[in-house]
Design a protein around this motif. Sequence first.
Motif, mmCIF file in Angstrom:
data_model
loop_
_atom_site.group_PDB
_atom_site.id
_atom_site.type_symbol
_atom_site.label_atom_id
_atom_site.label_comp_id
_atom_site.label_asym_id
_atom_site.label_seq_id
_atom_site.Cartn_x
_atom_site.Cartn_y
_atom_site.Cartn_z
ATOM 1 N N PHE A 1 13.238 12.181 -51.277
ATOM 2 C CA PHE A 1 13.928 11.632 -50.124
ATOM 3 C C PHE A 1 14.809 12.654 -49.407
ATOM 4 N N GLU A 2 15.516 13.488 -50.181
ATOM 5 C CA GLU A 2 16.449 14.442 -49.569
ATOM 6 C C GLU A 2 15.721 15.397 -48.629
ATOM 7 N N VAL A 3 14.507 15.760 -49.015
ATOM 8 C CA VAL A 3 13.709 16.678 -48.181
ATOM 9 C C VAL A 3 13.353 15.995 -46.860
ATOM 10 N N PHE A 4 12.902 14.763 -46.968
ATOM 11 C CA PHE A 4 12.550 13.978 -45.786
ATOM 12 C C PHE A 4 13.772 13.794 -44.883
ATOM 13 N N ALA A 5 14.876 13.441 -45.499
ATOM 14 C CA ALA A 5 16.101 13.164 -44.729
ATOM 15 C C ALA A 5 16.570 14.396 -43.972
ATOM 16 N N GLU A 6 16.387 15.538 -44.580
ATOM 17 C CA GLU A 6 16.804 16.781 -43.926
ATOM 18 C C GLU A 6 15.983 17.032 -42.658
ATOM 19 N N ILE A 7 14.676 16.796 -42.756
ATOM 20 C CA ILE A 7 13.819 16.997 -41.593
ATOM 21 C C ILE A 7 14.090 15.938 -40.533
ATOM 22 N N GLU A 8 14.312 14.721 -40.981
ATOM 23 C CA GLU A 8 14.630 13.648 -40.045
ATOM 24 C C GLU A 8 15.895 14.002 -39.246
ATOM 25 N N ALA A 9 16.900 14.484 -39.955
ATOM 26 C CA ALA A 9 18.154 14.868 -39.289
ATOM 27 C C ALA A 9 17.913 16.010 -38.312
ATOM 28 N N ALA A 10 17.079 16.958 -38.717
ATOM 29 C CA ALA A 10 16.787 18.102 -37.840
ATOM 30 C C ALA A 10 16.050 17.634 -36.582
ATOM 31 N N ASN A 11 15.101 16.704 -36.761
ATOM 32 C CA ASN A 11 14.375 16.176 -35.600
ATOM 33 C C ASN A 11 15.337 15.476 -34.644
ATOM 34 N N LEU A 12 16.197 14.646 -35.195
ATOM 35 C CA LEU A 12 17.102 13.891 -34.332
ATOM 36 C C LEU A 12 18.077 14.828 -33.619
ATOM 37 N N ALA A 13 18.509 15.881 -34.306
ATOM 38 C CA ALA A 13 19.411 16.847 -33.675
ATOM 39 C C ALA A 13 18.716 17.600 -32.551
ATOM 40 N N ALA A 14 17.415 17.828 -32.729
ATOM 41 C CA ALA A 14 16.682 18.614 -31.739
ATOM 42 C C ALA A 14 16.200 17.765 -30.566
ATOM 43 N N GLU A 15 16.176 16.465 -30.771
ATOM 44 C CA GLU A 15 15.643 15.581 -29.743
ATOM 45 C C GLU A 15 16.362 15.860 -28.444
ATOM 46 N N ALA A 16 15.570 16.207 -27.440
ATOM 47 C CA ALA A 16 16.168 16.939 -26.341
ATOM 48 C C ALA A 16 16.835 16.093 -25.275
ATOM 49 N N VAL A 17 18.110 15.891 -25.441
ATOM 50 C CA VAL A 17 18.849 15.452 -24.263
ATOM 51 C C VAL A 17 19.255 16.773 -23.619
ATOM 52 N N VAL A 18 18.270 17.329 -22.863
ATOM 53 C CA VAL A 18 18.541 18.656 -22.336
ATOM 54 C C VAL A 18 19.257 18.523 -21.008
ATOM 55 N N ASP A 19 20.551 18.531 -21.092
ATOM 56 C CA ASP A 19 21.359 18.425 -19.866
ATOM 57 C C ASP A 19 21.252 19.722 -19.070
ATOM 58 N N GLU A 20 21.926 19.781 -17.952
ATOM 59 C CA GLU A 20 21.793 20.956 -17.076
ATOM 60 C C GLU A 20 22.162 22.257 -17.765
ATOM 61 N N LEU A 21 23.193 22.181 -18.604
ATOM 62 C CA LEU A 21 23.661 23.391 -19.289
ATOM 63 C C LEU A 21 22.576 23.912 -20.230
ATOM 64 N N LYS A 22 21.999 22.973 -21.016
ATOM 65 C CA LYS A 22 20.965 23.379 -21.957
ATOM 66 C C LYS A 22 19.695 23.773 -21.224
ATOM 67 N N ASP A 23 19.445 23.099 -20.103
ATOM 68 C CA ASP A 23 18.251 23.410 -19.332
ATOM 69 C C ASP A 23 18.331 24.851 -18.848
ATOM 70 N N SER A 24 19.491 25.225 -18.365
ATOM 71 C CA SER A 24 19.653 26.586 -17.857
ATOM 72 C C SER A 24 19.619 27.605 -19.004
ATOM 73 N N ALA A 25 20.191 27.232 -20.162
ATOM 74 C CA ALA A 25 20.139 28.118 -21.325
ATOM 75 C C ALA A 25 18.691 28.294 -21.790
ATOM 76 N N LEU A 26 17.931 27.210 -21.748
ATOM 77 C CA LEU A 26 16.532 27.275 -22.166
ATOM 78 C C LEU A 26 15.745 28.194 -21.236
ATOM 79 N N LYS A 27 16.006 28.081 -19.966
ATOM 80 C CA LYS A 27 15.309 28.953 -19.008
ATOM 81 C C LYS A 27 15.718 30.409 -19.198
ATOM 82 N N ASP A 28 16.988 30.649 -19.502
ATOM 83 C CA ASP A 28 17.436 32.022 -19.788
ATOM 84 C C ASP A 28 16.684 32.580 -20.992
#
Lengths: 82, 132
Positions: free
Chosen positions: A45-72
């Motif tokens: 379970f701990e392995v699964f939970a770690e990936i689940e947390a990573a996915n949720l953290a990465a789920e892209a609410v890419v606001d303008e700041l992150k959008d511009s950082a991503l383009k950079d």
Amino acid sequence: MLVLSRRVGEKMVIGNEVFIEILSVSGDGVRIGITAPRETSVHRFEVFAEIEAANLAAEAVVDELKDSALKDLSAHLRNKNQ
Amino acid sequence: MPAININGKDHSYEEDRIIEFAEGLIGLPRLRRAALVESPEYAPFSWLASLDDDEVRFVVIDPTEIYSDYKPDTVEGSDEHKLRAIVKVSSDWQKTTVNLRAPIFIDEETKSGVQVILADSEYQLEEAFPLS
């Protein structure tokens, strides 16, 4: 949550294809054997939970700041390849 | 042609860019259909956008373009699979990282995708980009 009691050597089945067997018990640890189709993943379970947390953290609410950082970053990576 | 909206701008994609995830993603079991959307201004990054839920999307990258010796080997016939790794975008571009421990395998023929948690933890959950 479904709760079942099993003794060592006893089994249960999930769906039609996932079989769980209690192999041995020692102290407060238990060894469990799992038989499942290759496509069915089994993880601690701990392995699964770690990936689940990573996915949720990465789920892209890419606001303008992150959008511009991503383009950079993408410009930087494209330049590196030239 | 269908399109998704990213920060106010529409990005279109071909129907053959739609991937079916039989088991969803780890922790997102209901994410069953997603489009892999490319756009030149984000290259080499692309977007994996849920078609079931407008709010859910990921930035992804082919990890082998950045890490040439990245060779996860858990999926049968993985030579024919496309690989995509999920990117965690930071507002500081140097702090953006890639999840190399649980990549997504995409079968181009069947248009099916699966996220696989790699058995060996040699690969990082938050791998930095080589920036120098």
